[in-house]
Design an enzyme around this catalytic site. Structure first.
Site, PDB file in Angstrom:
ATOM      1  N   ARG A 108       0.769  -1.131   0.118  1.00 47.80           N
ATOM      2  CA  ARG A 108      -0.094   0.054   0.199  1.00 47.80           C
ATOM      3  C   ARG A 108       0.894   1.238   0.097  1.00 47.80           C
ATOM      4  NH1 ARG A 108      -5.262   1.484   3.427  1.00 47.80           N
ATOM      5  NH2 ARG A 108      -5.941  -0.036   1.955  1.00 47.80           N
ATOM      6  N   HIS A 135      -7.546   0.716  -6.350  1.00 45.97           N
ATOM      7  CA  HIS A 135      -7.862   0.096  -5.189  1.00 45.97           C
ATOM      8  C   HIS A 135      -8.572  -1.368  -5.399  1.00 45.97           C
ATOM      9  CE1 HIS A 135      -7.826  -1.301  -1.059  1.00 45.97           C
ATOM     10  NE2 HIS A 135      -8.768  -0.222  -0.683  1.00 45.97           N
ATOM     11  N   GLN A 138     -10.009  -4.066  -3.043  1.00 48.48           N
ATOM     12  CA  GLN A 138     -11.511  -3.638  -2.537  1.00 48.48           C
ATOM     13  C   GLN A 138     -12.553  -4.170  -3.686  1.00 48.48           C
ATOM     14  OE1 GLN A 138     -12.183  -1.986   0.352  1.00 48.48           O
ATOM     15  NE2 GLN A 138     -14.160  -2.636  -0.364  1.00 48.48           N
ATOM     16  N   ASP A 226     -17.482   6.955  -1.152  1.00 46.15           N
ATOM     17  CA  ASP A 226     -16.267   6.781  -0.218  1.00 46.15           C
ATOM     18  C   ASP A 226     -16.087   8.054   0.368  1.00 46.15           C
ATOM     19  OD1 ASP A 226     -13.808   5.978   0.740  1.00 46.15           O
ATOM     20  OD2 ASP A 226     -12.776   5.949  -1.297  1.00 46.15           O
ATOM     21  N   CYS A 265     -16.353   1.412   1.047  1.00 45.81           N
ATOM     22  CA  CYS A 265     -15.255   0.696   1.305  1.00 45.81           C
ATOM     23  C   CYS A 265     -14.639   0.831   2.807  1.00 45.81           C
ATOM     24  CB  CYS A 265     -14.318   1.052   0.141  1.00 45.81           C
ATOM     25  SG  CYS A 265     -13.320   2.691   0.617  1.00 45.81           S
ATOM     26  N   ARG A 293     -13.496  -8.802   2.300  1.00 44.37           N
ATOM     27  CA  ARG A 293     -12.228  -8.557   1.872  1.00 44.37           C
ATOM     28  C   ARG A 293     -11.369  -9.891   2.276  1.00 44.37           C
ATOM     29  NH1 ARG A 293     -10.178  -3.462   1.579  1.00 44.37           N
ATOM     30  NH2 ARG A 293      -8.211  -4.374   0.847  1.00 44.37           N
TER      31      ARG A 293
END
Ligand code: CP
Ligand code: NVA
Length: 309
Positions: A108, A135, A138, A226, A265, A293
């Site tokens: 990340r 991402h 996700q 988000d 998310c 996830r």
């Protein structure tokens, strides 16, 4: 050839469909088991995943750790502050060393170019655990969640509200690969990178941009938002004000299909991008989405290590 997962298109639509199917099967096979118990076939026994975090994380960190455990392997969690990366050792050298010691790398970071460089020098799979650009992990979980709740992906209508960010880029990419439509409602100056929409449209998805939140959600199957301020961005009152007309409220949700689902998310900011009554209400799938996830990350790991697709 080493199978990196920097964006969803590295796998392609068929492999992502296989990841979703595999995740559904594996999740069902271990329902009600203790969460740390290894799957019966332990497909990644003996494998070690190195995880590098240059930004905060709860879900990505825990889900990858639990995912590799459930597959029979182990993980190492690293960060810039306590490794030589923080003292200027190059990404290229870090990639070469970790490739000799571990079986896969999840990172990340901020600049997407860093993960591309890591993948260039690594001889083991490199997995994108979020960059400023995208991402993808996700969105494998989001797709799994939607499918699990009975929505057929091809032809489904997704509405995105708020900031044109990394999560939206991966949703648009998924739309092209799995043939669904995305209506994006964002304020001027906060549009997503146009290259994602162009690629998805070339694959037959309909991606549209509007300034009108109501127009985006009209008849939608899935409503997604988000945070308005992503990691690494400055807290700006001006941006928050521009985003306010795109807040997901109960009134906005009434424009979507009656059975429409809400995704986020997480982490969420109740009262900013979404009101508490929507995110904590009956249309919200956020806790399944968060749990998924783990199941999604298992599929990504299996794909990257040559066990799937
Ligand atoms: N959704 C997500 O990636 O959460 P974390 O930042 O907690 O990993
Ligand atoms: N867009 C958010 C996602 C967090 C999981 C960020 O980059 O901070």
């Amino acid at each position: 050839m080493t199978k990196h997962f920097l964006n969803l298109s590295d796998a392609g639509g068929d492999a992502i469909a296989a990841m979703i199917a595999n995740a559904i099967d594996r999740k069902a096979a271990r329902a009600s088991w203790p969460k740390g118990r290894v799957d019966a076939d332990a497909p990644l026994a003996g494998h070690t995943l190195a995880m590098i975090f240059e930004k905060n994380s709860t879900r990505t960190r825990v889900s990858f750790d639990m995912a590799i455990r459930q597959l029979g392997g182990t993980s190492l969690i690293l960060d810039s502050a306590t490794t030589q990366l923080g003292r200027g050792e190059t990404i290229a050298d870090t990639a070469r060393v970790l490739s000799r010691m571990c079986d896969a790398i999840m990172i990340r970071t901020d600049d997407h170019a860093k993960i591309e460089e890591m993948a260039h020098y690594a001889t083991v799979p490199v997995i994108n655990g979020l960059t400023d650009l995208s991402h993808p992990c996700q969105i494998v979980a989001d797709l799994l969640t939607v499918v699990e709740h009975g929505v057929a992906l091809p032809g489904s209508q997704w509405a995105w509200l708020g900031d044109g960010n990394n999560v939206l880029h991966s949703i648009i990419e998924a739309a092209g690969l799995l043939k669904f439509d995305v209506r994006v409602a964002v304020p001027e100056g906060y549009e997503p990178d146009a290259s994602f929409a162009a690629a998805a449209q070339a694959q037959g998805a309909r991606i549209s941009l509007t300034r009108d939140a109501g127009e985006a959600v009209a008849g939608a199957d899935i409503v997604v938002t988000d945070t308005w301020i992503s990691m690494g961005q400055a807290h700006a009152e001006e941006k928050l004000a521009a985003m306010m007309p795109y807040q997901v409220t109960p009134a906005l949700m009434t424009g979507a299909k009656p059975q429409a689902k809400f995704l986020h998310c997480l982490p969420a900011h109740r009262g900013e991008e979404v009101t508490a009554d929507v995110i904590d209400g009956p249309q919200s799938l956020i806790w399944d989405e968060a749990e998924n996830r783990i199941h999604a990350q298992k599929s990504v790991l299996l794909w990257a290590l040559g066990h799937l697709g």
